[in-house]
Write an enzyme that holds these catalytic residues in place. Structure first.
Site, PDB file in Angstrom:
ATOM      1  N   SER B 146       1.068  -1.498  -0.088  1.00 41.93           N
ATOM      2  CA  SER B 146      -0.234   0.357  -0.165  1.00 41.93           C
ATOM      3  C   SER B 146       0.635   1.077   0.584  1.00 41.93           C
ATOM      4  O   SER B 146       0.451   2.020  -0.530  1.00 41.93           O
ATOM      5  CB  SER B 146      -0.841  -0.072   1.138  1.00 41.93           C
ATOM      6  N   ASP B 204       6.815   2.501   5.780  1.00 42.07           N
ATOM      7  CA  ASP B 204       6.846   1.992   4.701  1.00 42.07           C
ATOM      8  C   ASP B 204       6.693   3.140   3.283  1.00 42.07           C
ATOM      9  O   ASP B 204       7.370   3.049   2.673  1.00 42.07           O
ATOM     10  CB  ASP B 204       5.089   1.569   4.990  1.00 42.07           C
TER      11      ASP B 204
END
Lengths: 373, 373
Positions: B146, B204
């Site tokens: 994502s 991330d």
């Protein structure tokens, strides 16, 4: 002097928590298991001293007169029952033809027997007797078989020498000793352990002597007053290993990764303390599933920590996996690298087929039973 | 405004060490992996905005005029690119018919796209365009799919809006952005992550933006200047799990056993620091087997610690056992409880059949390539 015939028994031990960490100043908890070593002492009149160890195929006899020549100078330290008389050990090794590097079980047991026998009776008459020892404990599995042997031996020979009172009165069938006598038995058993192991912690002989559960910290051994009886499955992986090599490996790892390993030892210390607290609670309040759940979690965490220390083994991993598939929690006990594992059973597991395989932790210590010849 | 066509790509990530411990104020090390997400942005003239996500069977188109009505009041906070405009999110949920509890991948990706698109272009003309995103990264496996999506999306739309310069000059085939542009891209990507994950750490998207290796501590993200390229085998257990539940479980365990668990977190912290030190050494001195041996030992220890935290899984145990039988060391990466595992490969493993399966850690960050239509 006529030795009184009797049968003695002492339990083996398992380490519940704290193995290896104890070497680095952390708490360890040791418990007795209801696998016992039995010793029968019998007076004889043939002028011989015989030791019969059927488990390890050993049967040896000596003439009492022959042994008399080995008795050391009476200015030795045998009264203390604490320090080993190195000269006597050396002399007995030569007598029995045991070289220094030979750690064979039979040789070590023989050496321990001769040492205690001669030290104890040397200043008086050497009695003629037959000692038979048999055991439910496997040797070399970390279950304290040598300590149970030494405890029985020390108690039997102290009794025979009159240094402690015979435990059995006419009216009793089984009996134990007073605290003072147990201290003396334990100190002599420790000498036997020193001969067999070189540098033992003293935990094994203490468990063999007192039974129940002990807390061990920095060389101090404290018996726990009240602990619940735990049902424990003992599994012997039969993987041979060297305790010495394993202990050295842990030390190397601590030296290599001090910032990583020191907290692991702290965590093990906290596991032992938490376990002790929970066990104490279990004697003061109704035992619940939550008590067992905590004990199981502590077992799992410690087993991971022991793997971190590098003392695991695939056979022990298999034990953990197989028992977990049945909802049971296991860890190695003692040195690791093979050896034995313990699996905590819950009371409700009583009817399962594994009942026959299990040992009871918190078994009673040294005991004597009347021997009907 | 005519959007410049281009293809962007951003890498996925793996946590080398420190997952879970990072939630409790300890260091974590994240690395990019050479599995990438690709985004192609193409100007169109049909007055439509289309998003095509072939991996997750999503193809959606909206009329630009229809979206225009959703543009929020310009006094919003979009310039900051830091805080989420909750009002706009709510409004977009209603528009796309996505209920609050629905966390379906396709819905979340759509919501993130619409949010960034409208926030970025709202004050000017909404451009007609087609965005296609495809990926080598599995979704929901903890590999930052994502974030890679959000990074590509943010970069493409920032470029299209003119907020950052197009990365490609005529003479270049691939290009990257200056530090200032990357910061802006990263902050917008973080908004996408907030929409998709609720409360992401920001690691991330930082790895997706900068690539390489990052040190993460108490919300501060520090890219490591020089790290060696490690060959890592990624294994997706495909066991589904909830990161939220796992994180809560660790917290519960720390609360239940603070004296036991706190040292474990300290040990994990020391593992991350030791790993960072060794990786740094590997860039400054000849790489030896001992460097790899230490990295392997750290992996093993951390995997045990993660099991202690209760975030292991039998499938991960199997991975560790199977790879260890080939002399390779593995640990879970990310939330655990299933998900992915990483296995460190040594340079000499290069010719083994597993080469095709492996990911390279320390892959480059966001990149753009010229798109020849």
């Amino acid at each position: 002097m006529l030795v009184k015939d009797c049968i003695l028994s002492a339990p083996g031990k398992a380490i519940l928590h704290g193995e290896h960490a104890v070497v680095h100043g952390k708490v360890a908890l040791a418990v007795s298991v209801n696998l016992r070593t039995y010793l029968r002492i019998k007076a004889t009149t043939d002028g011989k001293v015989c030791i019969n160890l059927p488990n390890i195929n050993t049967f040896l006899c000596w003439d009492v007169t022959e042994l008399k020549s080995l008795v050391p100078d009476p200015c030795g330290n045998k009264e203390e029952g604490k320090l080993l008389n190195a000269e006597l050990v050396k002399c007995l090794r030569e007598f029995a033809g045991i070289t220094n590097g030979n750690l064979d079980t039979s040789n070590m047991a023989t050496l321990a027997f001769l040492y205690i026998y001669i030290s104890m009776f040397g200043s008086s008459e050497l009695p003629s007797l037959m000692v038979t020892v048999w055991s439910e404990l496997p040797t070399g599995a970390g279950l304290g078989s040598s300590a149970a042997f030494s405890v029985c031996l020390a108690a039997a020979l102290l009794c025979a020498s009159g240094a402690i009172s015979p435990p059995l009165r006419e009216s009793e069938h089984t009996a134990r000793w007073c605290q003072e006598d147990l201290e003396l038995i334990n100190s002599w058993a420790f000498q036997g352990e020193m001969i067999i192991h070189g540098n033992p912690s003293g935990v094994d002989n203490a468990v063999g002597t007192w039974g129940g559960m002990l807390r061990f910290l920095s060389g101090k051994i404290i018996p726990l007053s009240r602990v619940p009886l735990l049902r424990i499955l003992l599994t012997n992986t039969k993987v041979p290993r060297s305790t010495k090599v394993l202990v050295a490996g842990v030390k190397d790892k601590i030296n290599k990764f001090p910032t990583i390993m020191t907290p692991v030892l702290d965590s093990v210390d906290a596991i032992s303390n938490t376990c002790e607290k929970v066990l104490s609670e279990m004697t003061h309040e109704p035992i619940t599933g939550e008590h067992y759940k905590i004990l199981e979690e502590l077992i799992d965490i410690n087993q991971h920590h022991l793997n971190v220390m590098g003392v695991g083994h695939p056979a022990l991993d298999t034990l953990c996996r197989v028992t977990l598939a049945r909802g049971l929690h296991s860890k190695l006990t003692g040195a690791g690298g093979g050896g034995c594992g313990i699996t905590l059973l819950r009371p409700e597991d009583e009817d399962k087929e594994m009942t026959e395989l299990c040992g009871l932790s918190g078994a009673s210590g040294l005991a004597a039973v009347k021997y009907e010849s």
